[in-house]
Design a protein around this motif. Structure first.
Motif, mmCIF file in Angstrom:
data_model
loop_
_atom_site.group_PDB
_atom_site.id
_atom_site.type_symbol
_atom_site.label_atom_id
_atom_site.label_comp_id
_atom_site.label_asym_id
_atom_site.label_seq_id
_atom_site.Cartn_x
_atom_site.Cartn_y
_atom_site.Cartn_z
ATOM 1 N N SER A 95 7.510 24.909 18.367
ATOM 2 C CA SER A 95 6.810 24.903 17.261
ATOM 3 C C SER A 95 6.078 26.703 17.406
ATOM 4 O O SER A 95 5.156 26.361 18.906
ATOM 5 C CB SER A 95 5.684 23.563 16.871
ATOM 6 O OG SER A 95 5.079 23.947 15.725
ATOM 7 N N VAL A 96 5.806 27.262 16.564
ATOM 8 C CA VAL A 96 5.215 28.304 16.924
ATOM 9 C C VAL A 96 4.276 28.788 15.551
ATOM 10 O O VAL A 96 4.987 28.335 14.023
ATOM 11 C CB VAL A 96 6.053 29.395 16.567
ATOM 12 C CG1 VAL A 96 6.550 29.591 18.453
ATOM 13 C CG2 VAL A 96 6.677 30.227 15.767
ATOM 14 N N ARG A 97 3.360 29.486 15.337
ATOM 15 C CA ARG A 97 2.599 30.243 14.715
ATOM 16 C C ARG A 97 2.672 31.441 14.763
ATOM 17 O O ARG A 97 2.168 31.876 15.000
ATOM 18 C CB ARG A 97 1.300 29.300 14.438
ATOM 19 C CG ARG A 97 0.754 29.634 12.976
ATOM 20 C CD ARG A 97 -1.089 28.736 12.841
ATOM 21 N NE ARG A 97 -2.206 29.342 13.895
ATOM 22 C CZ ARG A 97 -2.630 28.307 14.762
ATOM 23 N NH1 ARG A 97 -2.411 27.001 14.460
ATOM 24 N NH2 ARG A 97 -3.313 28.531 15.847
ATOM 25 N N VAL A 98 3.081 32.407 13.419
ATOM 26 C CA VAL A 98 3.157 33.315 12.870
ATOM 27 C C VAL A 98 1.611 33.583 12.188
ATOM 28 O O VAL A 98 1.379 33.219 11.086
ATOM 29 C CB VAL A 98 4.414 33.457 12.692
ATOM 30 C CG1 VAL A 98 4.492 35.150 12.282
ATOM 31 C CG2 VAL A 98 5.431 32.857 13.216
ATOM 32 N N THR A 99 1.053 34.637 12.790
ATOM 33 C CA THR A 99 0.121 34.461 11.602
ATOM 34 C C THR A 99 0.056 36.369 11.878
ATOM 35 O O THR A 99 0.104 37.042 12.624
ATOM 36 C CB THR A 99 -1.265 34.548 12.615
ATOM 37 O OG1 THR A 99 -1.655 33.090 12.107
ATOM 38 C CG2 THR A 99 -2.374 34.621 11.964
ATOM 39 N N THR A 100 -0.234 36.530 10.244
ATOM 40 C CA THR A 100 0.334 38.294 9.660
ATOM 41 C C THR A 100 -0.817 39.323 10.013
ATOM 42 O O THR A 100 -1.972 38.433 10.002
ATOM 43 C CB THR A 100 0.303 38.657 8.594
ATOM 44 O OG1 THR A 100 -0.953 37.402 7.750
ATOM 45 C CG2 THR A 100 2.064 37.613 8.065
ATOM 46 N N ALA A 101 -1.416 40.239 10.576
ATOM 47 C CA ALA A 101 -1.937 40.978 10.697
ATOM 48 C C ALA A 101 -3.271 41.865 9.292
ATOM 49 O O ALA A 101 -2.442 40.971 8.500
ATOM 50 C CB ALA A 101 -1.834 42.150 11.898
ATOM 51 N N GLY A 102 -3.970 42.063 9.569
ATOM 52 C CA GLY A 102 -4.350 42.950 7.702
ATOM 53 C C GLY A 102 -5.926 41.833 7.730
ATOM 54 O O GLY A 102 -5.446 40.407 8.185
ATOM 55 N N SER A 103 -6.608 42.094 6.282
ATOM 56 C CA SER A 103 -7.185 41.449 5.966
ATOM 57 C C SER A 103 -6.672 39.494 5.468
ATOM 58 O O SER A 103 -7.498 39.136 5.009
ATOM 59 C CB SER A 103 -8.330 42.259 5.431
ATOM 60 O OG SER A 103 -7.415 43.122 4.096
ATOM 61 N N ALA A 104 -5.107 40.476 4.710
ATOM 62 C CA ALA A 104 -4.889 39.002 3.830
ATOM 63 C C ALA A 104 -4.324 38.310 4.539
ATOM 64 O O ALA A 104 -3.047 38.413 4.609
ATOM 65 C CB ALA A 104 -4.126 39.799 2.529
ATOM 66 N N LYS A 105 -4.766 38.084 5.994
ATOM 67 C CA LYS A 105 -4.221 37.465 6.931
ATOM 68 C C LYS A 105 -3.238 35.604 6.159
ATOM 69 O O LYS A 105 -3.650 35.651 4.930
ATOM 70 C CB LYS A 105 -4.976 37.396 8.103
ATOM 71 C CG LYS A 105 -5.281 37.384 8.639
ATOM 72 C CD LYS A 105 -5.997 36.897 10.172
ATOM 73 C CE LYS A 105 -6.765 38.423 10.787
ATOM 74 N NZ LYS A 105 -7.523 37.694 12.520
ATOM 75 N N GLN A 106 -2.206 35.953 6.688
ATOM 76 C CA GLN A 106 -1.081 34.581 6.579
ATOM 77 C C GLN A 106 -0.128 34.385 7.391
ATOM 78 O O GLN A 106 -0.312 34.830 8.314
ATOM 79 C CB GLN A 106 -0.141 35.813 5.686
ATOM 80 C CG GLN A 106 1.394 34.328 5.360
ATOM 81 C CD GLN A 106 1.935 34.498 3.933
ATOM 82 O OE1 GLN A 106 2.678 35.536 4.020
ATOM 83 N NE2 GLN A 106 2.994 33.608 3.582
#
Length: 396
Positions: A280-291
């Motif tokens: 399992s992995v968690r992908v977190t986007t960069a920037g202010s509007a993180k997803q």
């Protein structure tokens, strides 16, 4: 009329010799004669079914949809009197399906087997090789392709050695909390494998860079194990529930505890893709509007400038490079050519006549010369190539 029963055993022998690459020129001529004999078509239909149903180790399992897709490609090509898109992976299935009704088409798997007017290019390129450059914390660079096996250096209490098979190994010699950063860089046309000091295995594709601490969590404490990737790599992360493993790329972070996954973060690709094979992995986007999105095995996160979409992964397509192949079936042609350009260290230039929506097809080894790859693609009659030094010009 020839009798199939007299030829069955001989045909089976010739077929296996052909697929193994051990067939002689005389036997190849005989095989072509048998397969291309229209009087044997009806009998070959029965023989093809027998081979298809038999437990044969040289036939890879495939779904009904995959088999039907191959059949449609072959029959369409036969009707149009043009070569088919059959490369190495399709050769086994095609050699069964094509025995009946399609003559010599399955022999087109090899560029010199039955092709007329095979393209000849002014220049050629050898396939990529195992190689990389290791940059130590003090700036010293080591060309790993030229380095002898054995100890290369010591960094932060970690011994760095090169094994006989070329693999780079980090082994903890003494506990040291000085997190000196190392960089492992592959040029275009290189690939390399490294075992980090925590036991994590990393395979680095061509034109990629991995930055990491030499003493990556040598204390096995609760700190993060953080690395940075540019390009493409496949990771098999050593499990440590107290110390998450984090991969930074230009537009996201991938956090795991212990798992197998692939990241493609080439700057010239429109999407940043993370594909999970195990765990399992968690992908977190960069920037202010993180997803943040958690992936399950078999899923792929496609990140386009911070907008992430999760899709079902085509694992064969994702992992082809690690297996030593180009999987190009239903792949955008220009995407396929970017893969080829990185591996053969060439530049690709497109004439205005080449469409952006052409699809490549099939599967071919990355161990072949560039000319063989281009000849296989040209056999589809969708595009043509002109090679000038290390530049490939593509035109309609």
């Amino acid at each position: 009329m020839p009798r199939l029963n007299m030829n069955k055993e001989r045909l089976s022998y010739l077929r296996l010799q052909y697929l193994s690459g051990n067939i002689t020129s005389a036997d190849l001529t005989e095989l072509k004669s048998l397969v291309n004999n229209p009087d044997l078509d009806a009998g070959f239909s029965d023989l093809a079914e027998e081979i298809w149903m038999a437990p044969d180790s040289d036939i890879q399992p495939m779904s009904a949809d995959e088999a039907n897709d191959i059949y449609l490609q072959v029959t369409a090509a036969a009707q149009q009197k043009r070569p088919v898109k059959l490369w190495r992976r399709l050769a086994v299935a095609a050699s069964v399906i094509l025995i009946a009704g399609c003559g010599l088409y399955f022999l087109l798997n090899k560029p010199n087997a039955g092709l007329k007017d095979t393209p000849v290019y002014a220049a050629d390129a050898l396939p990529g090789k195992v190689g990389a450059t290791l940059t130590l914390a003090n700036g010293k660079q080591i060309a790993l392709g030229d380095a002898s096996k054995g100890e290369l250096a010591k960094e932060a209490g970690v011994m760095i050695t090169k094994q006989a098979d070329g693999k780079l190994i980090y082994e903890v010699a003494a506990v040291d909390n000085d997190h000196k950063l190392n960089k492992l860089t592959t040029a275009r046309g290189e690939t390399y494998q490294v075992r980090l000091s925590d036991g994590t295995m990393v395979w680095l594709n061509a034109d990629s860079k991995l930055t990491y601490a030499a003493s990556l969590n040598v204390n096995k404490g609760p700190q993060e194990r953080r690395v940075k990737l540019e390009g493409e790599a496949y990771f098999e992360v050593t499990k440590n529930k107290n110390s998450p493993f984090i991969v930074e790329t230009g537009g996201q972070e991938v956090q795991v505890l212990g798992t197998h996954f692939n990241i493609n973060s080439y700057a010239d690709e429109p999407l940043l893709s993370t594909t999970l094979l195990e765990g399992s992995v968690r992908v977190t986007t960069a920037g202010s509007a993180k997803q943040a999105i958690v992936l399950s095995p078999g899923q792929q996160a496609l990140n386009q400038q911070g907008n992430v979409k999760v899709v079902k992964a085509n694992l064969e397509q994702v992992m082809d490079w690690k297996q030593g192949d180009f999987y190009l079936n239903h792949v955008n042609f220009k995407t396929a050519m970017r893969k080829i350009a990185r591996w053969y260290n060439v530049e690709v230039v497109y004439d205005a006549s080449v469409s952006d929506v052409i699809e490549a097809g099939g599967w071919i080894s990355r161990n072949k010369k560039l000319s063989e790859i281009l000849q296989s693609i040209e056999a589809t009659e969708q595009v043509h190539f002109k090679v000038e030094g290390r530049k490939i010009i593509v035109f309609k």
